[in-house]
Design a protein around this motif. Structure first.
Motif, PDB file in Angstrom:
ATOM      1  N   ARG A  99     -11.154  11.087  -3.287  1.00 58.60           N
ATOM      2  CA  ARG A  99     -11.156   9.899  -2.435  1.00 58.60           C
ATOM      3  C   ARG A  99     -10.406   8.773  -3.131  1.00 58.60           C
ATOM      4  O   ARG A  99     -10.458   8.655  -4.362  1.00 58.60           O
ATOM      5  N   CYS A 117      -5.417   5.947   6.487  1.00 59.57           N
ATOM      6  CA  CYS A 117      -6.427   6.636   7.292  1.00 59.57           C
ATOM      7  C   CYS A 117      -5.775   7.656   8.214  1.00 59.57           C
ATOM      8  O   CYS A 117      -6.288   8.766   8.391  1.00 59.57           O
ATOM      9  N   GLY A 121      -7.343  10.591   6.455  1.00 61.13           N
ATOM     10  CA  GLY A 121      -8.676  10.647   7.030  1.00 61.13           C
ATOM     11  C   GLY A 121      -9.786  10.193   6.108  1.00 61.13           C
ATOM     12  O   GLY A 121      -9.747   9.103   5.532  1.00 61.13           O
ATOM     13  N   ASP A 122     -10.788  11.057   5.950  1.00 62.92           N
ATOM     14  CA  ASP A 122     -11.993  10.705   5.206  1.00 62.92           C
ATOM     15  C   ASP A 122     -11.765  10.533   3.709  1.00 62.92           C
ATOM     16  O   ASP A 122     -12.674  10.110   2.989  1.00 62.92           O
ATOM     17  N   LEU A 125     -11.357   5.377   1.562  1.00 71.04           N
ATOM     18  CA  LEU A 125     -12.496   4.472   1.667  1.00 71.04           C
ATOM     19  C   LEU A 125     -12.012   3.048   1.446  1.00 71.04           C
ATOM     20  O   LEU A 125     -10.950   2.831   0.852  1.00 71.04           O
ATOM     21  N   LYS A 156     -13.305  -0.488  10.260  1.00 66.89           N
ATOM     22  CA  LYS A 156     -13.759   0.575  11.157  1.00 66.89           C
ATOM     23  C   LYS A 156     -12.761   0.764  12.292  1.00 66.89           C
ATOM     24  O   LYS A 156     -12.439   1.892  12.687  1.00 66.89           O
ATOM     25  N   LYS A 161     -14.326   5.244   7.856  1.00 70.79           N
ATOM     26  CA  LYS A 161     -15.666   5.709   8.213  1.00 70.79           C
ATOM     27  C   LYS A 161     -16.707   5.440   7.127  1.00 70.79           C
ATOM     28  O   LYS A 161     -17.911   5.520   7.377  1.00 70.79           O
ATOM     29  N   ARG A 162     -16.221   5.115   5.920  1.00 73.44           N
ATOM     30  CA  ARG A 162     -17.152   4.929   4.804  1.00 73.44           C
ATOM     31  C   ARG A 162     -16.638   3.803   3.916  1.00 73.44           C
ATOM     32  O   ARG A 162     -15.436   3.701   3.651  1.00 73.44           O
ATOM     33  N   ARG A 192     -20.820   4.548   7.203  1.00 76.70           N
ATOM     34  CA  ARG A 192     -21.506   5.083   6.041  1.00 76.70           C
ATOM     35  C   ARG A 192     -21.267   4.120   4.886  1.00 76.70           C
ATOM     36  O   ARG A 192     -20.152   3.632   4.688  1.00 76.70           O
TER      37      ARG A 192
END
Length: 246
Positions: A99, A117, A121-122, A125, A156, A161-162, A192
């Motif tokens: 990450r 992003c 994606g995930d 952060l 967001k 997402k986190r 999250r």
């Protein structure tokens, strides 16, 4: 709840600051690679690595050490500090970071957050560092007018997402986490949240664990582990109890 030991890098050493102040530095190890391996050996399932020199200067400064850490451990590592362009994001992911955490860029370059992003994606952060409800950037040296929840909502909307949420007034102080602000951020945004800053006792961990239904599903621990006020085995035991209950 996931317990994530922190390794803060300054001039190639593993250090801890109080409220992000360079004049309040404690060096805990001259060998952060060995420290990373030790946390893995003791059961950590993820590590949090911050390039403090990068955060203050605006560009990664401890890449060689970060590369060594990534090569030395098998568990995922999230990396932040001074990541303010796509090249830095790509490089860290290429060398093995699981990450990448964008902080100052969320304020100064929201388009970078959106692009990162979209691509990764995930793995992307945002670190939201708050001082009295306002966002601090550039190694916490500058506080802007934007509120922490406002920034979280904007991120967001860009696909985040986190987030990692740090209450600067608590960081490195062992005074306990800001439970109210952490819970409010998760509750209001639906993101999250990884809690950071101030954890000093097992009771602090249990209190954070109560916020898990809101989305606070991980905690970064630094000074408490290094100073020995909470052992990694105690922290992991509480996390294991939570998983059994749930």
């Amino acid at each position: 709840m996931l317990v994530i030991p922190a390794i803060d890098l300054r001039e190639g050493k593993c250090v801890r600051l109080v409220e992000g102040r360079l004049d309040q530095e404690t060096v805990y190890s001259d060998d952060p690679v060995a420290m990373a391996a030790l946390w893995q050996k003791k059961g950590a399932q993820m590590l949090h690595v911050v390039d403090l020199d990068g955060a203050f200067s605006g560009a990664p400064k401890n890449l060689d050490v970060i590369k060594e850490i990534l090569a030395a451990v098998q568990i995922p590592v999230q990396v932040g500090g001074g990541i303010r362009n796509m090249q830095a994001v790509e490089l860290l992911l290429e060398i093995g970071a699981a990450r990448v955490i964008l902080g100052t860029a969320a304020i100064l370059k929201p388009e970078l957050v959106a692009e990162a992003c979209s691509r990764y994606g995930d793995a992307i952060l945002v670190g939201i560092d708050g001082r009295s409800g306002r966002v601090a950037i550039e190694g916490w040296g500058l506080t802007v007018e934007k509120g922490t929840i406002e920034l979280a909502e904007e991120m967001k909307g860009l696909g985040i997402k986190r987030v990692v949420f740090t209450d600067i007034r608590r960081d490195g102080t062992l005074q306990g986490p800001n439970l109210e602000a952490t819970g409010e951020l998760a509750r209001t945004t639906g993101l999250r949240v990884i809690a950071s800053g101030g954890v000093s006792t097992v009771d602090d961990l249990r209190a954070l664990k109560k916020l898990e239904p809101l989305g606070v599903d991980a905690v970064i621990m630094g000074k408490a582990l290094y100073a020995g006020t909470v052992s990694i085995s105690e922290a992991l035991s509480i996390a294991a109890e939570e998983r059994e209950v749930s």
